[in-house]
Design a protein around this motif. Structure first.
Motif, PDB file in Angstrom:
ATOM      1  N   ALA A  29       0.832  -1.211   0.000  1.00 58.15           N
ATOM      2  CA  ALA A  29       0.000   0.000   0.000  1.00 58.15           C
ATOM      3  C   ALA A  29       0.863   1.255   0.000  1.00 58.15           C
ATOM      4  CB  ALA A  29      -0.932  -0.007   1.207  1.00 58.15           C
ATOM      5  N   VAL A  30       1.907   1.254   0.799  1.00 64.71           N
ATOM      6  CA  VAL A  30       2.813   2.405   0.870  1.00 64.71           C
ATOM      7  C   VAL A  30       3.507   2.597  -0.483  1.00 64.71           C
ATOM      8  CG1 VAL A  30       4.962   3.232   1.932  1.00 64.71           C
ATOM      9  CG2 VAL A  30       3.132   2.316   3.366  1.00 64.71           C
ATOM     10  N   SER A  31       3.994   1.499  -1.062  1.00 62.43           N
ATOM     11  CA  SER A  31       4.662   1.562  -2.369  1.00 62.43           C
ATOM     12  C   SER A  31       3.718   2.038  -3.465  1.00 62.43           C
ATOM     13  CB  SER A  31       5.225   0.185  -2.744  1.00 62.43           C
ATOM     14  OG  SER A  31       6.231  -0.187  -1.860  1.00 62.43           O
ATOM     15  N   ALA A  32       2.476   1.558  -3.424  1.00 60.88           N
ATOM     16  CA  ALA A  32       1.500   1.925  -4.449  1.00 60.88           C
ATOM     17  C   ALA A  32       1.181   3.421  -4.427  1.00 60.88           C
ATOM     18  CB  ALA A  32       0.213   1.120  -4.276  1.00 60.88           C
ATOM     19  N   GLN A  33       1.389   4.065  -3.289  1.00 62.02           N
ATOM     20  CA  GLN A  33       1.141   5.501  -3.184  1.00 62.02           C
ATOM     21  C   GLN A  33       2.366   6.326  -3.566  1.00 62.02           C
ATOM     22  OE1 GLN A  33      -1.805   7.177  -2.551  1.00 62.02           O
ATOM     23  NE2 GLN A  33      -2.541   5.125  -2.967  1.00 62.02           N
ATOM     24  N   GLY A  34       3.408   5.650  -4.053  1.00 55.78           N
ATOM     25  CA  GLY A  34       4.580   6.363  -4.544  1.00 55.78           C
ATOM     26  C   GLY A  34       5.671   6.580  -3.515  1.00 55.78           C
ATOM     27  N   PHE A  35       5.508   6.019  -2.334  1.00 53.29           N
ATOM     28  CA  PHE A  35       6.537   6.144  -1.308  1.00 53.29           C
ATOM     29  C   PHE A  35       7.537   5.005  -1.473  1.00 53.29           C
ATOM     30  CE2 PHE A  35       2.737   8.005   0.746  1.00 53.29           C
ATOM     31  CZ  PHE A  35       3.225   9.292   0.916  1.00 53.29           C
ATOM     32  N   VAL A 102       3.304   3.858  13.718  1.00 54.37           N
ATOM     33  CA  VAL A 102       4.289   4.493  12.847  1.00 54.37           C
ATOM     34  C   VAL A 102       5.262   5.263  13.730  1.00 54.37           C
ATOM     35  CG1 VAL A 102       4.667   6.120  10.959  1.00 54.37           C
ATOM     36  CG2 VAL A 102       2.593   4.722  10.985  1.00 54.37           C
ATOM     37  N   LEU A 103       6.554   5.068  13.469  1.00 57.89           N
ATOM     38  CA  LEU A 103       7.594   5.780  14.207  1.00 57.89           C
ATOM     39  C   LEU A 103       8.322   6.685  13.228  1.00 57.89           C
ATOM     40  CD1 LEU A 103       9.346   6.213  16.757  1.00 57.89           C
ATOM     41  CD2 LEU A 103      10.712   4.257  16.006  1.00 57.89           C
ATOM     42  N   LEU A 135      -1.564   4.870   5.832  1.00 62.45           N
ATOM     43  CA  LEU A 135      -1.442   5.847   4.735  1.00 62.45           C
ATOM     44  C   LEU A 135      -2.087   7.172   5.103  1.00 62.45           C
ATOM     45  CD1 LEU A 135      -2.176   3.788   1.505  1.00 62.45           C
ATOM     46  CD2 LEU A 135      -0.017   4.835   2.185  1.00 62.45           C
ATOM     47  N   GLU A 136      -3.229   7.099   5.725  1.00 57.91           N
ATOM     48  CA  GLU A 136      -3.951   8.301   6.137  1.00 57.91           C
ATOM     49  C   GLU A 136      -3.119   9.112   7.121  1.00 57.91           C
ATOM     50  OE1 GLU A 136      -7.282  10.923   6.217  1.00 57.91           O
ATOM     51  OE2 GLU A 136      -6.784   9.296   4.849  1.00 57.91           O
ATOM     52  N   PHE A 137      -2.369   8.436   7.989  1.00 58.30           N
ATOM     53  CA  PHE A 137      -1.510   9.144   8.934  1.00 58.30           C
ATOM     54  C   PHE A 137      -0.268   9.692   8.243  1.00 58.30           C
ATOM     55  CE2 PHE A 137       2.200   9.092  11.734  1.00 58.30           C
ATOM     56  CZ  PHE A 137       1.815  10.070  12.632  1.00 58.30           C
ATOM     57  N   ILE A 138       0.351   8.877   7.380  1.00 57.53           N
ATOM     58  CA  ILE A 138       1.597   9.258   6.717  1.00 57.53           C
ATOM     59  C   ILE A 138       1.421  10.501   5.849  1.00 57.53           C
ATOM     60  CG2 ILE A 138       3.227   8.548   4.921  1.00 57.53           C
ATOM     61  CD1 ILE A 138       2.881   5.669   5.973  1.00 57.53           C
ATOM     62  N   ASN A 139       0.372  10.495   5.041  1.00 57.31           N
ATOM     63  CA  ASN A 139       0.152  11.607   4.121  1.00 57.31           C
ATOM     64  C   ASN A 139      -1.341  11.791   3.871  1.00 57.31           C
ATOM     65  OD1 ASN A 139       0.206  13.523   2.119  1.00 57.31           O
ATOM     66  ND2 ASN A 139       1.888  12.575   1.002  1.00 57.31           N
ATOM     67  N   PRO A 140      -2.032  12.464   4.793  1.00 57.66           N
ATOM     68  CA  PRO A 140      -3.484  12.593   4.677  1.00 57.66           C
ATOM     69  C   PRO A 140      -3.941  13.330   3.416  1.00 57.66           C
ATOM     70  CG  PRO A 140      -2.647  13.870   6.553  1.00 57.66           C
ATOM     71  CD  PRO A 140      -1.496  13.130   5.972  1.00 57.66           C
ATOM     72  N   ALA A 141      -3.116  14.203   2.881  1.00 57.55           N
ATOM     73  CA  ALA A 141      -3.507  14.963   1.690  1.00 57.55           C
ATOM     74  C   ALA A 141      -3.553  14.095   0.437  1.00 57.55           C
ATOM     75  CB  ALA A 141      -2.552  16.133   1.475  1.00 57.55           C
ATOM     76  N   GLN A 142      -2.712  13.073   0.369  1.00 60.50           N
ATOM     77  CA  GLN A 142      -2.648  12.246  -0.834  1.00 60.50           C
ATOM     78  C   GLN A 142      -3.253  10.858  -0.660  1.00 60.50           C
ATOM     79  OE1 GLN A 142       1.453  12.211  -2.020  1.00 60.50           O
ATOM     80  NE2 GLN A 142       1.271  14.171  -3.061  1.00 60.50           N
ATOM     81  N   ALA A 143      -3.601  10.479   0.555  1.00 60.63           N
ATOM     82  CA  ALA A 143      -4.168   9.151   0.782  1.00 60.63           C
ATOM     83  C   ALA A 143      -5.551   9.068   0.129  1.00 60.63           C
ATOM     84  CB  ALA A 143      -4.276   8.868   2.271  1.00 60.63           C
ATOM     85  N   PRO A 144      -5.847   7.943  -0.508  1.00 66.83           N
ATOM     86  CA  PRO A 144      -7.182   7.782  -1.089  1.00 66.83           C
ATOM     87  C   PRO A 144      -8.221   7.665   0.026  1.00 66.83           C
ATOM     88  CG  PRO A 144      -5.993   5.709  -1.192  1.00 66.83           C
ATOM     89  CD  PRO A 144      -5.028   6.743  -0.669  1.00 66.83           C
TER      90      PRO A 144
END
Length: 186
Positions: A29-35, A102-103, A135-144
């Motif tokens: 999921a993280v990889s699919a979002q470009g991270f 997440v750390l 994903l929502e925590f990591i990058n809420p602006a870009q998370a689906p």
């Protein structure tokens, strides 16, 4: 991002595949979002370098930090799971609880804990929801949205997931082939 296998709190080492499955789903999921998410091989190399074993016990926060720093990760996603036997074995293989965290190593900050509980048969749905929360925590602006994420990640049967993960973890090619073939069949 470094995604560690989730620690097995159940006391049954034959269930370690579940922790790998959760980590694999979050990694994808993280990889699919470009991270950039480090591979399983990179992760295992870090464990070896630090003389740590992923299945011996829960990692301390210091060990999680050292693993992340050893591979130059900005953030580490890790957690644990527990499987309680079902009261009625005919209906369910047990109740699964997953907790993820997440750390942030750049800012030395622990993120919130994400938890899911449900039947083992719903493993794909449970781990997908934990992945979406991360994903929502990591990058809420870009998370689906959660609905979009669910549409992109349809649930897979637990027996297919189990065989797939056992195939990835198998130490010899014959076992690997047998498990992966069974996963594909399922």
């Amino acid at each position: 991002y470094l995604v560690l296998p989730f620690f097995n709190d159940s006391g049954n080492p034959s269930l370690n595949w579940i922790g790998e499955s959760i980590a694999d789903t979050i990694h994808d999921a993280v990889s699919a979002q470009g991270f950039m998410a480090l591979s399983r091989d990179d992760r295992e190399e870090a464990y070896q370098r630090l003389s740590l074993r992923s299945s011996t016990g829960p990692l301390t926060l210091a060990s999680v930090m050292r693993l992340g720093q050893s591979v130059d990760a900005d953030e580490v996603i890790w957690g644990r799971f527990d499987l309680k036997p079902a009261g009625d074995a005919k209906k369910s293989r047990g109740s699964l609880s997953i907790t993820a965290q997440v750390l942030d190593l750049k800012h030395l900050h622990e993120g919130p804990r994400f938890s899911e509980t449900g039947a083992l048969e719903d493993l794909a749905r449970l781990q997908n929801h934990v992945a979406w929360q991360a994903l929502e925590f990591i990058n809420p602006a870009q998370a689906p949205s959660e609905q979009e994420f669910r549409q992109l990640h349809s649930p897979i049967r637990v027996d297919a997931l189990e065989n797939y993960m056992r195939g990835l973890l198998a130490s010899n090619n014959d076992d690997r082939h047998r498990f992966l073939t069974q996963a594909l069949r399922l």
